[in-house]
Design a protein around this motif. Structure first.
Motif, mmCIF file in Angstrom:
data_model
loop_
_atom_site.group_PDB
_atom_site.id
_atom_site.type_symbol
_atom_site.label_atom_id
_atom_site.label_comp_id
_atom_site.label_asym_id
_atom_site.label_seq_id
_atom_site.Cartn_x
_atom_site.Cartn_y
_atom_site.Cartn_z
ATOM 1 N N GLU A 154 0.808 -1.213 0.000
ATOM 2 C CA GLU A 154 0.000 0.000 0.000
ATOM 3 C C GLU A 154 0.847 1.272 0.000
ATOM 4 N N GLN A 155 2.063 1.187 0.499
ATOM 5 C CA GLN A 155 2.927 2.367 0.538
ATOM 6 C C GLN A 155 3.652 2.605 -0.778
ATOM 7 N N GLY A 156 3.738 1.567 -1.620
ATOM 8 C CA GLY A 156 4.393 1.722 -2.913
ATOM 9 C C GLY A 156 5.876 1.991 -2.822
ATOM 10 N N THR A 157 6.507 1.542 -1.740
ATOM 11 C CA THR A 157 7.935 1.802 -1.562
ATOM 12 C C THR A 157 8.832 0.730 -2.178
ATOM 13 N N GLY A 158 8.230 -0.320 -2.714
ATOM 14 C CA GLY A 158 8.968 -1.269 -3.535
ATOM 15 C C GLY A 158 9.886 -2.214 -2.807
ATOM 16 N N GLY A 159 9.642 -2.473 -1.538
ATOM 17 C CA GLY A 159 10.535 -3.358 -0.803
ATOM 18 C C GLY A 159 10.620 -4.749 -1.391
ATOM 19 N N MET A 160 9.460 -5.371 -1.691
ATOM 20 C CA MET A 160 9.468 -6.724 -2.235
ATOM 21 C C MET A 160 9.972 -6.743 -3.658
ATOM 22 N N GLU A 161 9.676 -5.702 -4.409
ATOM 23 C CA GLU A 161 10.196 -5.625 -5.784
ATOM 24 C C GLU A 161 11.717 -5.616 -5.787
ATOM 25 N N GLN A 162 12.309 -4.784 -4.945
ATOM 26 C CA GLN A 162 13.759 -4.696 -4.880
ATOM 27 C C GLN A 162 14.372 -6.015 -4.425
ATOM 28 N N TYR A 163 13.735 -6.654 -3.441
ATOM 29 C CA TYR A 163 14.260 -7.928 -2.950
ATOM 30 C C TYR A 163 14.181 -9.002 -4.027
ATOM 31 N N ALA A 164 13.069 -9.047 -4.745
ATOM 32 C CA ALA A 164 12.919 -10.051 -5.797
ATOM 33 C C ALA A 164 13.957 -9.863 -6.898
#
Length: 457
Positions: free
Chosen positions: A161-171
């Motif tokens: 919901e925050q759109g800060t991309g934590g999981m995207e960066q980790y992936a």
């Protein structure tokens, strides 16, 4: 009409009281991943709840992943089925802020059953979808105890919901983690309650902060008003320039005449879904589906100005707004953000001091709807709902979708969930229809059973 598989349907129905109890436990965590709110412990507790639930279902290698934005994602797997495809299940446990708590009919972080629905923040978006996944897996196990027919991975992220991309960066840094043949994104819903829907299109999102400064400090409006430049008035003129006389988004350099080729959205149903007040006109032109799924749409999501209560008769020295722009598939969010910023700068009156700050964003997504996963999903939904699946768009954004497609271009990505239009996600009095949760859990269980068969040919 095809009757649902009696073993799975019975198992899902029997599991619904447990789903309600566990959804109540999960909703009780105000897991808002905004660091300014100081709710890190609540987010961590929600993540731990999810991890414990996955372990209880027999998943292995369950772990809490610390992602680069400071949030935690929960991972688990159940592999080792030879000659079977791998399915990744996705959802998120973080939620939107509750907004005006006094506007809720019941406490936002308490699941309350009322008029046949379950109310609470996250009941639909997206904790209800976590229970959809869990109930589907439990039903498969309990309807005869058979081995899961696919290899399974689950990822539940904590900052979507925050759109800060934590999981995207980790992936991106760990591309082997989420590799799969089919990816089920549980973060959308049906076009209408009771109408099984696969979402094939997501608009992207880009946001900016707009600040106007005109004076060294506020001034008495009687002494200086009429000549002193009012920052709030300037901001309002800037924001108004983003809409034409019909209320359609008009940003210099961005096309806004695209059309949606799929299912239409009747205006009367949209008015009911959106709870538009009697006599108030809709904004924009073209079909409703065009406006929601195929065209850019700007929204002013917040303004920092004095509140009416406690305000003084002053010319404002400064004012600030947050502007969100939804970006349709086929349009670059970078291009869209550049155009938005240029438009805001050009619209600034009176040579005010204007500062536009780029904020987070996510790319639009367009799914391929042919392949064994979509074939299996269509069959599963037809059996669970008794009617054919439709394909629709979604105006919201799920940034991880494009990351997954980049990492795994051969994987089929399907988007489903419990968030039908009346759930009021992101608003007060969010709720979920337990019947939708029941049928979606059954759909997912049937999908997992059939996908392996279709995949093997």
């Amino acid at each position: 009409m095809t009757e649902p598989s009696p073993d799975l349907a019975t198992a899902v129905r029997a599991l619904m009281p447990r789903a309600q109890r566990e959804l109540a436990e999960l909703v009780a965590f105000p897991s808002i991943a905004d660091p300014q709110l100081g709710l890190e412990r609540e987010c961590q507790a929600a993540a731990q709840w999810v991890a414990d639930a996955l372990r209880a279902e027999g998943l292995t290698n369950v772990s809490l992943i610390d992602t680069p934005d400071g949030s935690q994602s929960v991972y688990g797997e159940l592999t080792g089925v030879p000659d079977a495809p791998t399915v990744l299940l996705y959802a998120h446990y973080d939620v939107q802020p509750q907004l005006d708590e006094a506007a809720w009919s019941t406490p936002p972080f308490e699941l309350v059953e009322r008029d046949g629905r379950w109310y609470g923040r996250g009941a639909a978006d997206c904790k209800g979808n976590i229970l959809m996944h869990l109930t589907a897996l439990r039903a498969l196990r309990e309807s005869g105890g058979q081995v899961l027919p696919v290899n399974l991975k689950v990822i539940i992220e904590g900052s979507e919901e925050q759109g800060t991309g934590g999981m995207e960066q980790y992936a991106l840094a760990h591309p082997e983690l989420l590799t799969a043949d089919a990816i089920v994104i549980g973060d959308v819903g049906n076009f209408a309650a009771g109408l099984p829907t696969a979402t094939a299109s997501l608009r992207g999102i880009t946001e900016v902060s707009v600040e106007v400064r005109t004076l060294a400090g506020n001034l008495h409006s009687g002494q200086f008003g009429g000549a002193a430049p009012d920052a709030l008035a300037a901001l309002l003129k800037i924001l108004a320039s983003l809409y034409d006389e019909h209320g359609a988004t008009t940003i210099n350099g961005l096309p806004a005449d695209q059309t949606w080729p799929g299912v239409s959205y009747p205006e009367d149903r949209f008015r009911a879904d959106a709870r538009v007040l009697d006599g108030v006109a809709l904004i924009g032109t073209g079909g409703i589906a065009d406006r929601l799924w195929a065209r850019p749409a700007v929204t002013v999501v917040g303004i920092d100005v004095p509140s009416v209560v406690g305000s003084t008769s002053s010319v404002q020295a400064g004012a600030r707004a947050k502007v969100s722009l939804r970006v349709p598939p086929g349009m670059s969010i970078e291009t869209a953000q550049d155009a938005l910023i240029a438009h805001l700068e050009q619209a600034a009156p009176w040579q005010v001091q204007l500062t536009v700050t780029r904020l987070n964003g996510g790319h639009p997504f367009l799914a391929e709807t042919s392949g064994p996963a979509y074939e299996a999903l269509g069959e599963a939904m037809r059996e669970a709902f008794g009617t054919d699946m439709v394909v629709a768009g979604e105006g919201g954004s799920i940034p991880l979708c494009n990351t997954l497609r980049t990492l795994y271009p051969k994987a089929e990505i399907v988007l489903i969930g419990v968030e039908e239009p009346t759930t009021q996600i992101h608003a007060v009095n969010e709720s979920v229809d337990p019947e939708e949760l029941t049928r979606m859990a059954l759909s997912e269980a049937l999908f997992l059973r059939r996908y392996a068969q279709v995949w093997q040919g």
